[in-house]
Design a protein around this motif. Structure first.
Motif, PDB file in Angstrom:
ATOM      1  N   GLU A 108    -121.990 -10.733 -65.234  1.00  0.00           N
ATOM      2  CA  GLU A 108    -121.355 -11.807 -66.089  1.00  0.00           C
ATOM      3  C   GLU A 108    -119.835 -12.553 -65.528  1.00  0.00           C
ATOM      4  N   SER A 109    -119.793 -11.380 -64.467  1.00  0.00           N
ATOM      5  CA  SER A 109    -117.847 -11.659 -64.209  1.00  0.00           C
ATOM      6  C   SER A 109    -117.975 -11.585 -62.650  1.00  0.00           C
ATOM      7  N   ALA A 110    -119.065 -11.133 -61.998  1.00  0.00           N
ATOM      8  CA  ALA A 110    -118.247 -11.293 -60.393  1.00  0.00           C
ATOM      9  C   ALA A 110    -117.574 -12.526 -60.638  1.00  0.00           C
ATOM     10  N   ALA A 111    -118.313 -13.781 -60.322  1.00  0.00           N
ATOM     11  CA  ALA A 111    -118.043 -15.070 -60.135  1.00  0.00           C
ATOM     12  C   ALA A 111    -116.773 -15.271 -60.543  1.00  0.00           C
ATOM     13  N   GLN A 112    -116.407 -14.906 -61.732  1.00  0.00           N
ATOM     14  CA  GLN A 112    -114.990 -15.569 -61.976  1.00  0.00           C
ATOM     15  C   GLN A 112    -113.637 -14.437 -61.332  1.00  0.00           C
ATOM     16  N   ALA A 113    -114.240 -13.226 -61.493  1.00  0.00           N
ATOM     17  CA  ALA A 113    -113.216 -12.225 -60.565  1.00  0.00           C
ATOM     18  C   ALA A 113    -113.511 -13.255 -59.493  1.00  0.00           C
ATOM     19  N   LEU A 114    -114.037 -13.166 -58.509  1.00  0.00           N
ATOM     20  CA  LEU A 114    -113.699 -13.699 -57.382  1.00  0.00           C
ATOM     21  C   LEU A 114    -113.402 -15.937 -57.108  1.00  0.00           C
ATOM     22  N   GLU A 115    -113.453 -15.870 -58.391  1.00  0.00           N
ATOM     23  CA  GLU A 115    -112.396 -17.815 -58.706  1.00  0.00           C
ATOM     24  C   GLU A 115    -111.172 -16.912 -58.436  1.00  0.00           C
ATOM     25  N   LEU A 116    -110.595 -16.387 -59.452  1.00  0.00           N
ATOM     26  CA  LEU A 116    -109.328 -15.611 -59.322  1.00  0.00           C
ATOM     27  C   LEU A 116    -108.469 -15.051 -58.802  1.00  0.00           C
ATOM     28  N   ALA A 117    -109.862 -14.162 -58.074  1.00  0.00           N
ATOM     29  CA  ALA A 117    -109.316 -13.684 -56.594  1.00  0.00           C
ATOM     30  C   ALA A 117    -108.291 -14.861 -55.222  1.00  0.00           C
ATOM     31  N   CYS A 118    -109.672 -15.913 -55.174  1.00  0.00           N
ATOM     32  CA  CYS A 118    -109.154 -16.879 -54.103  1.00  0.00           C
ATOM     33  C   CYS A 118    -108.533 -17.525 -54.626  1.00  0.00           C
ATOM     34  N   LYS A 119    -107.715 -17.707 -55.940  1.00  0.00           N
ATOM     35  CA  LYS A 119    -106.733 -18.327 -56.679  1.00  0.00           C
ATOM     36  C   LYS A 119    -105.652 -17.599 -56.375  1.00  0.00           C
ATOM     37  N   THR A 120    -105.559 -16.422 -56.643  1.00  0.00           N
ATOM     38  CA  THR A 120    -104.338 -15.490 -56.497  1.00  0.00           C
ATOM     39  C   THR A 120    -104.009 -16.059 -54.408  1.00  0.00           C
TER      40      THR A 120
END
Length: 342
Positions: free
Chosen positions: A16-28
């Motif tokens: 449920e959250s891996a994609a969101q975490a990866l997106e936030l990491a890339c944004k960071t």
């Protein structure tokens, strides 16, 4: 998101959250990369004059570079001081709060103080700055605000401001600390280059590291000497040479002339090749089967140069000779491995 007894299930996170975490990491990472690029462009503009003045001032400093900050800026300040100290610029970290309770005595009039605060309003730094200024030390401020109190008090101000933090709430120091750290690295590298600081200097300040061992270890430090060096005269039978090889445990023996100068070498590999050719080794002299003109190094050469010679000619042993050509030692690749040169 699935929860059991208050704990998030790993598979629930993955689904449920891996994609969101990866997106936030890339944004960071993108925000921080953009912030460093903006700093680069700022230094390439007329604002870069302040950076050049800071480098000149630090080079002219007769004392040490004292780097200070508090909170996250304090952690960055400690790393910058450490980098400078290991690259030829005497530096130390002083915690801004501890400076108010005695550590201010670590700063002298001959020093330069790099004070770090993103807001430029850290009370602890602002409390020690007037004292540092009165004693005559140079003050370089790194802040994110040209109009801040610290920036206005500084002899030289370096702007490390960022448009936004990587924190989604734009609160936690993230992009700002990354940019400050990068700016500190830029200062350290500029100073390193200006001082002509080289690999040998770096090795001397990192004697326990791999580079230190490679650049500070000499052949004479690791070579075998005296009775540990296998050597036989050129007129002995091969069988005598084989006994010397077995006794000394280097899988080879040097063949020397009357002045103890190496004129040849014979190895275990050479013996195997003789046996493959079905030759009667009991009737051979060492001079008939040795390799003439063996590879040699000198005691004062770096051990890493012996490694390079071994790699170039695909050999596991090398003889050591002095300036007169006399055999003084021998090196096996295992000796260099044990010394952690390789």
């Amino acid at each position: 998101m699935s929860v059991t007894d208050g704990k998030i299930l790993p598979n629930a996170f993955q689904s449920e959250s891996a994609a969101q975490a990866l997106e936030l990491a890339c944004k960071t990472l993108q925000i921080e990369a953009d912030a460093i690029l903006a700093l680069k462009n700022r230094l390439a503009s007329p604002a870069g004059e302040s950076f050049a003045r800071a480098v000149s001032s630090l080079l002219a400093c007769n004392g040490r570079v004292v780097v200070s900050g508090i909170g996250k800026s304090g952690h960055i300040a400690r790393k910058i001081a450490s980098t400078m100290a290991s690259t030829g610029t005497p530096a130390l970290f002083v915690h801004a709060a501890e400076a108010l309770h005695g550590d201010l005595g670590m700063i002298t009039k001959n020093d330069a103080l790099i004070a770090i605060s993103n807001s430029g309003e850290a009370a602890e730094l602002l409390s020690i700055v007037p004292i540092v200024k009165r004693m005559g030390a140079t003050l370089i401020a790194i802040t994110g605000n040209d109009a801040s109190s610290l920036a206005q008090l500084a002899d030289i101000h370096l702007n490390a401001g960022v448009e936004q933090e990587a924190c989604p709430m734009n609160l936690a120091p993230t992009a700002s600390t990354t940019v400050t750290l990068a700016l500190g690295d830029a200062l350290a590298v500029a100073l390193l280059d200006a001082r002509g600081f080289g690999k040998e200097d770096f090795a001397r300040s990192h004697p326990a590291g791999a580079l230190g061992r490679r650049l500070l270890t000499y052949v004479k430090d690791v070579m075998r000497t005296g009775d540990a060096v296998p050597a036989v005269p050129a007129d002995v039978p091969l069988t005598t040479a084989l006994l010397e090889i077995s006794k000394k445990g280097m899988a080879m023996t040097a063949v020397v002339d009357e002045a103890f100068r190496p004129i040849g070498v014979f190895t275990d590999g050479d013996l195997r090749r003789l046996l493959e050719n079905a030759r009667d080794i009991t009737k051979l002299s060492i001079s008939e089967v040795m390799h003439a003109n063996p590879r040699t190094v000198e005691p004062e050469q770096l051990a890493v140069e012996a490694v390079e010679l071994m790699e170039q000619f695909r050999i596991n042993q090398v003889l050591v000779t002095d300036e007169t050509g006399k055999l003084t030692g021998a090196l096996h690749i295992h000796d260099l491995t044990r010394a952690k040169v390789i």
